[in-house]
Design a protein around this motif. Structure first.
Motif, PDB file in Angstrom:
ATOM      1  N   PRO A  80       0.792  -1.228   0.000  1.00  0.00           N
ATOM      2  CA  PRO A  80       0.000   0.000   0.000  1.00  0.00           C
ATOM      3  C   PRO A  80       0.829   1.285   0.000  1.00  0.00           C
ATOM      4  CG  PRO A  80       0.089  -0.887   2.198  1.00  0.00           C
ATOM      5  CD  PRO A  80       0.802  -1.872   1.302  1.00  0.00           C
ATOM      6  N   LEU A  81       2.140   1.190   0.126  1.00  0.00           N
ATOM      7  CA  LEU A  81       2.963   2.388   0.268  1.00  0.00           C
ATOM      8  C   LEU A  81       3.778   2.668  -0.986  1.00  0.00           C
ATOM      9  CD1 LEU A  81       4.291   1.614   3.845  1.00  0.00           C
ATOM     10  CD2 LEU A  81       2.430   3.158   3.234  1.00  0.00           C
ATOM     11  N   VAL A  82       3.501   3.781  -1.653  1.00  0.00           N
ATOM     12  CA  VAL A  82       4.240   4.146  -2.858  1.00  0.00           C
ATOM     13  C   VAL A  82       5.717   4.345  -2.527  1.00  0.00           C
ATOM     14  CG1 VAL A  82       4.500   5.883  -4.673  1.00  0.00           C
ATOM     15  CG2 VAL A  82       2.224   5.111  -4.012  1.00  0.00           C
ATOM     16  N   SER A  83       6.018   4.949  -1.391  1.00  0.00           N
ATOM     17  CA  SER A  83       7.423   5.169  -1.028  1.00  0.00           C
ATOM     18  C   SER A  83       8.167   3.850  -0.866  1.00  0.00           C
ATOM     19  CB  SER A  83       7.532   6.013   0.242  1.00  0.00           C
ATOM     20  OG  SER A  83       6.925   5.350   1.332  1.00  0.00           O
ATOM     21  N   LEU A  84       7.505   2.832  -0.318  1.00  0.00           N
ATOM     22  CA  LEU A  84       8.125   1.517  -0.194  1.00  0.00           C
ATOM     23  C   LEU A  84       8.362   0.921  -1.579  1.00  0.00           C
ATOM     24  CD1 LEU A  84       9.168  -0.842   1.492  1.00  0.00           C
ATOM     25  CD2 LEU A  84       6.819  -1.674   1.629  1.00  0.00           C
ATOM     26  N   GLN A  88      12.018  -0.121  -3.031  1.00  0.00           N
ATOM     27  CA  GLN A  88      12.276  -1.491  -3.458  1.00  0.00           C
ATOM     28  C   GLN A  88      12.754  -1.527  -4.908  1.00  0.00           C
ATOM     29  OE1 GLN A  88      12.068  -4.265  -1.413  1.00  0.00           O
ATOM     30  NE2 GLN A  88      11.799  -2.737   0.169  1.00  0.00           N
ATOM     31  N   ILE A  89      12.129  -0.751  -5.773  1.00  0.00           N
ATOM     32  CA  ILE A  89      12.520  -0.716  -7.189  1.00  0.00           C
ATOM     33  C   ILE A  89      13.943  -0.197  -7.331  1.00  0.00           C
ATOM     34  CG2 ILE A  89      12.057   0.395  -9.423  1.00  0.00           C
ATOM     35  CD1 ILE A  89      10.122  -1.885  -8.735  1.00  0.00           C
ATOM     36  N   MET A  90      14.272   0.886  -6.621  1.00  0.00           N
ATOM     37  CA  MET A  90      15.633   1.428  -6.695  1.00  0.00           C
ATOM     38  C   MET A  90      16.656   0.397  -6.233  1.00  0.00           C
ATOM     39  SD  MET A  90      15.462   5.488  -5.706  1.00  0.00           S
ATOM     40  CE  MET A  90      15.025   5.182  -4.012  1.00  0.00           C
ATOM     41  N   TYR A  91      16.350  -0.287  -5.138  1.00  0.00           N
ATOM     42  CA  TYR A  91      17.283  -1.287  -4.626  1.00  0.00           C
ATOM     43  C   TYR A  91      17.451  -2.443  -5.609  1.00  0.00           C
ATOM     44  CZ  TYR A  91      19.400  -5.013  -1.999  1.00  0.00           C
ATOM     45  OH  TYR A  91      20.231  -6.035  -1.625  1.00  0.00           O
ATOM     46  N   LEU A  92      16.347  -2.980  -6.102  1.00  0.00           N
ATOM     47  CA  LEU A  92      16.426  -4.114  -7.018  1.00  0.00           C
ATOM     48  C   LEU A  92      17.197  -3.753  -8.285  1.00  0.00           C
ATOM     49  CD1 LEU A  92      12.856  -5.566  -6.548  1.00  0.00           C
ATOM     50  CD2 LEU A  92      15.010  -6.646  -5.860  1.00  0.00           C
ATOM     51  N   LYS A  93      16.944  -2.586  -8.828  1.00  0.00           N
ATOM     52  CA  LYS A  93      17.673  -2.168 -10.028  1.00  0.00           C
ATOM     53  C   LYS A  93      19.157  -1.999  -9.740  1.00  0.00           C
ATOM     54  CE  LYS A  93      13.879  -0.253 -12.642  1.00  0.00           C
ATOM     55  NZ  LYS A  93      13.360   0.881 -13.379  1.00  0.00           N
ATOM     56  N   ALA A  99      12.948  -5.106 -12.321  1.00  0.00           N
ATOM     57  CA  ALA A  99      11.730  -4.839 -11.547  1.00  0.00           C
ATOM     58  C   ALA A  99      11.044  -3.589 -12.085  1.00  0.00           C
ATOM     59  CB  ALA A  99      12.085  -4.645 -10.077  1.00  0.00           C
ATOM     60  N   VAL A 100       9.743  -3.579 -12.010  1.00  0.00           N
ATOM     61  CA  VAL A 100       8.943  -2.407 -12.374  1.00  0.00           C
ATOM     62  C   VAL A 100       7.833  -2.265 -11.344  1.00  0.00           C
ATOM     63  CG1 VAL A 100       9.409  -2.553 -14.858  1.00  0.00           C
ATOM     64  CG2 VAL A 100       7.427  -3.737 -13.901  1.00  0.00           C
ATOM     65  N   MET A 101       7.228  -1.081 -11.314  1.00  0.00           N
ATOM     66  CA  MET A 101       6.100  -0.895 -10.404  1.00  0.00           C
ATOM     67  C   MET A 101       4.943  -0.248 -11.160  1.00  0.00           C
ATOM     68  SD  MET A 101       6.985   2.236  -7.883  1.00  0.00           S
ATOM     69  CE  MET A 101       7.305   3.870  -8.493  1.00  0.00           C
ATOM     70  N   LEU A 102       3.778  -0.488 -10.647  1.00  0.00           N
ATOM     71  CA  LEU A 102       2.551   0.087 -11.184  1.00  0.00           C
ATOM     72  C   LEU A 102       1.782   0.644 -10.006  1.00  0.00           C
ATOM     73  CD1 LEU A 102       0.504   0.418 -13.541  1.00  0.00           C
ATOM     74  CD2 LEU A 102      -0.382  -1.836 -12.912  1.00  0.00           C
ATOM     75  N   ASN A 103       1.437   1.920 -10.092  1.00  0.00           N
ATOM     76  CA  ASN A 103       0.641   2.531  -9.029  1.00  0.00           C
ATOM     77  C   ASN A 103      -0.263   3.597  -9.629  1.00  0.00           C
ATOM     78  OD1 ASN A 103       2.094   5.036  -9.206  1.00  0.00           O
ATOM     79  ND2 ASN A 103       3.697   4.164  -7.936  1.00  0.00           N
ATOM     80  N   ALA A 104      -0.988   4.303  -8.813  1.00  0.00           N
ATOM     81  CA  ALA A 104      -1.953   5.292  -9.296  1.00  0.00           C
ATOM     82  C   ALA A 104      -1.295   6.429 -10.074  1.00  0.00           C
ATOM     83  CB  ALA A 104      -2.741   5.870  -8.115  1.00  0.00           C
ATOM     84  N   PHE A 105      -0.006   6.643  -9.876  1.00  0.00           N
ATOM     85  CA  PHE A 105       0.704   7.711 -10.560  1.00  0.00           C
ATOM     86  C   PHE A 105       1.360   7.257 -11.856  1.00  0.00           C
ATOM     87  CE2 PHE A 105       0.886   8.609  -5.968  1.00  0.00           C
ATOM     88  CZ  PHE A 105       0.058   9.728  -5.955  1.00  0.00           C
TER      89      PHE A 105
END
Length: 111
Positions: A80-84, A88-93, A99-105
């Motif tokens: 639920p946390l965009v900051s998390l 996580q994406i920065m660390y994995l990369k 890794a990729v993320m999908l959120n409301a933004f």
């Protein structure tokens, strides 16, 4: 599942154990699991359902990141946390784990 069967998942004698160890050292640059991490990773790799509750900073992320790095296909993580997600994406990369993320933004991507 009995306590004895659950504790069996603390071991390193599974078909995936060498791959987990390789990624643990080479991709994540770690040398020792924290309590419950290896058990959670082995249960996940075995295809077992797992509900893991750990305090902040105890290594929950590795419990889904490492199995994802060792598996074929993709892993979907819901948080639920965009900051998390961003952390996580920065660390994995930074460790060369795709890794990729999908959120409301996120913007709509068309092909």
């Amino acid at each position: 599942m009995s306590q004895q069967e659950v504790q069996r998942y603390d071991g390193t004698d599974f078909p995936w154990s060498k791959e987990v160890e390789r990624h643990f050292k080479d991709s994540f640059h770690l040398s020792q699991f924290r309590p419950l991490q290896l058990r959670a990773i082995n249960l996940t790799m075995a295809g077992r359902d797992l509900f893991l509750v750990m305090p902040t900073g105890r290594g929950k992320s590795l419990c889904y990141q490492l199995p994802a790095a060792c598996s074929h296909g993709f892993t979907l993580v819901v948080t639920p946390l965009v900051s998390l997600m961003e952390d996580q994406i920065m660390y994995l990369k930074s460790t060369d784990v795709p890794a990729v993320m999908l959120n409301a933004f996120s913007t709509k991507v068309t092909t």
